[in-house]
Design an enzyme around this catalytic site. Structure first.
Site, PDB file in Angstrom:
ATOM      1  N   ASP A  90     -16.004 -26.692 -48.375  1.00 40.99           N
ATOM      2  CA  ASP A  90     -15.515 -25.496 -49.064  1.00 40.99           C
ATOM      3  C   ASP A  90     -15.695 -24.304 -48.132  1.00 40.99           C
ATOM      4  O   ASP A  90     -16.819 -24.004 -47.698  1.00 40.99           O
ATOM      5  CB  ASP A  90     -16.311 -25.297 -50.356  1.00 40.99           C
ATOM      6  CG  ASP A  90     -15.610 -24.371 -51.339  1.00 40.99           C
ATOM      7  OD1 ASP A  90     -14.531 -23.852 -51.002  1.00 40.99           O
ATOM      8  OD2 ASP A  90     -16.150 -24.165 -52.438  1.00 40.99           O
ATOM      9  N   ASP A 128      -8.539 -23.741 -49.333  1.00 45.44           N
ATOM     10  CA  ASP A 128      -9.865 -23.541 -48.745  1.00 45.44           C
ATOM     11  C   ASP A 128     -10.883 -24.621 -49.080  1.00 45.44           C
ATOM     12  O   ASP A 128     -12.077 -24.439 -48.823  1.00 45.44           O
ATOM     13  CB  ASP A 128     -10.422 -22.179 -49.156  1.00 45.44           C
ATOM     14  CG  ASP A 128     -10.603 -22.039 -50.667  1.00 45.44           C
ATOM     15  OD1 ASP A 128     -10.048 -22.868 -51.416  1.00 45.44           O
ATOM     16  OD2 ASP A 128     -11.294 -21.094 -51.096  1.00 45.44           O
ATOM     17  N   GLU A 129     -10.467 -25.757 -49.630  1.00 43.06           N
ATOM     18  CA  GLU A 129     -11.431 -26.819 -49.891  1.00 43.06           C
ATOM     19  C   GLU A 129     -10.754 -28.176 -49.895  1.00 43.06           C
ATOM     20  O   GLU A 129      -9.561 -28.294 -50.176  1.00 43.06           O
ATOM     21  CB  GLU A 129     -12.170 -26.594 -51.221  1.00 43.06           C
ATOM     22  CG  GLU A 129     -11.276 -26.582 -52.438  1.00 43.06           C
ATOM     23  CD  GLU A 129     -12.071 -26.460 -53.736  1.00 43.06           C
ATOM     24  OE1 GLU A 129     -13.128 -27.118 -53.850  1.00 43.06           O
ATOM     25  OE2 GLU A 129     -11.610 -25.728 -54.631  1.00 43.06           O
TER      26      GLU A 129
END
Length: 419
Positions: free
Chosen positions: A30, A124-125
């Site tokens: 993350d 973003d993860e």
């Protein structure tokens, strides 16, 4: 770089980068305050200041907040007006999704250098299954540390990683590790990690359901795990009760599901200014073949048809393709074929974009590889696989596409040969 997390209380087991990661092949990576961090990366003068990204108008909503802003109570999904009241001294910026998408592609590329089993959840993860990467890169915690180092060095961004035996626990681990941390939850210590957490840590428990559970005296995950099934069903309904009960006992059988299987794999580049120099075109095709070949091998695929794409200054686009006698995943063969196709086109017009793509894909392990007459038993493929391993550790820029050329090739630009 960064930090680790632990639960040091009394004699309880310790969770951190040195914990036992046996059986912990799932990583959740993350990025930390991703949008805000990308903005700070391109505006270094903002480092250390509270930065808020989102709608800047009266009805705007916060998309991302730096940790300096979060210390003032600013959170994602908060109205920007509320954020301004909490942190009037912050720098407020409108989102630039093209910049965030570009950064995301680069980060996901680092993940795929390590394993093809990458399941992005958002920009973003992502979840990664690194079981097959252990032989090359070591234990899962070492792979997590490698990914964090590469993201920091190559992208000047930070990420937090949870390492566990399931997706659910890995995601909880990355949350506990934030910001810029690494946490391993040993497979035989999952309940020690999970049961002290509040019920809101479970997937599917929002504010309303958490409050309903708390009214019944169910405040921790342990409380929920040990609750009578009927009590849980009355609070959240039958389907949710079964789901939460399984999670509360650390049971999450889902595997990492990569993005849909590609029918083709390739790469393309748009020149900053239109190009007429064949040498520059050749260098671009070489780099594109190198990138496409690495992606093929990471995905465990081979292909038979090489396609060349050319877009001219007037945006007219043409493609040429050639089917090989034998399937391949080597960048050298892709480059040789693309360069020959360029020779057939031999355009005199300025070029805006070129692309190289491999089509007709099949699993490499199911496709017999036939040696070409005169080809050494160990040749380009082995050399490129070795380059993949080095690139995964140190970055592909360290290796570079020049490794595909002989010394003689590197000293001069060959003229494309017509078949």
């Amino acid at each position: 770089m960064g930090r680790s997390q632990s639960l040091p209380r009394g004699g309880e087991p310790r969770f951190g980068p040195d914990a036992d990661d046996t059986g912990c092949s799932i990583l959740h990576v993350d990025m930390d305050a991703f949008f805000a961090s990308v903005e700070v990366r391109r505006r270094p003068e903002l480092r250390g200041r509270p930065v808020v990204v989102g709608g800047v108008g009266p009805r705007g909503v916060v998309s991302s907040a730096s940790y300096e802003a979060r210390r003032h109570g600013v959170r994602s999904a908060m109205p920007t007006a509320r954020a301004r009241a909490l942190c009037p001294g912050a720098v407020y910026l409108p989102p630039d999704f093209s910049a965030y998408s570009e950064a995301s592609r680069a980060v996901m590329g680092i993940f795929r250098d390590v394993t093809p089993l990458v399941e992005p959840l958002s920009l973003d993860e992502a979840f990664l299954d690194v079981a097959g990467a252990r032989r090359l890169f070591g234990r899962p915690a070492a792979i997590a540390a490698l990914i964090r180092r590469r993201v920091a060095e190559e992208q000047r961004l930070t990420c937090s990683v949870g390492v566990a035996s399931s997706k659910f626990v890995a995601k909880l681990g990355s949350t506990r590790a934030k910001p810029d941390g690494l946490l391993v939850v040993p497979a035989d210590r999952v309940l020690d990690f999970l049961h002290p957490l509040p019920v809101s840590a479970l997937w599917g428990v929002g504010e309303r359901s958490a409050e309903a559970l708390r009214r019944l005296g169910l405040r921790t995950v342990r409380d929920l795990a040990e609750a009578p099934p009927g009590l849980l069903r009355r609070a959240v309904g039958e389907a949710s009760a079964a789901h939460l009960h399984e999670l509360a006992w650390g049971r999450d059988p889902r595997g990492v599901s990569p993005e849909h299987v590609e029918k083709s794999i390739g790469a393309e580049t748009t020149f900053e200014t239109d190009v007429t120099d064949p040498g520059e075109i050749r260098r671009a095709l070489l780099a594109l073949a190198d990138k496409a070949g690495a992606r093929l091998r990471a995905a465990g695929q081979v292909g038979r048809t090489v396609s060349l794409k050319v877009r001219f200054a007037d945006f007219r686009t043409v493609s040429r393709a050639r089917t090989l006698a034998v399937s391949t995943d080597t960048a050298r063969e892709m480059f040789d074929t693309a360069w020959a196709l360029w020779g057939v086109l031999a355009p005199a017009e300025p070029v805006r974009l070129v692309g190289v793509r491999m089509e007709g894909l099949a699993p490499a392990e199911e496709t017999p590889r036939q040696l070409t007459l005169g080809e050494p038993e160990r040749g380009w493929r082995e050399a490129e696989a070795a380059a993949d391993a080095a690139a995964a550790r140190f970055g592909r820029s360290v290796i570079g596409p020049a490794s595909l050329l002989s010394r003689r090739d590197q000293r001069r630009v060959e003229k494309p040969t017509r078949p």
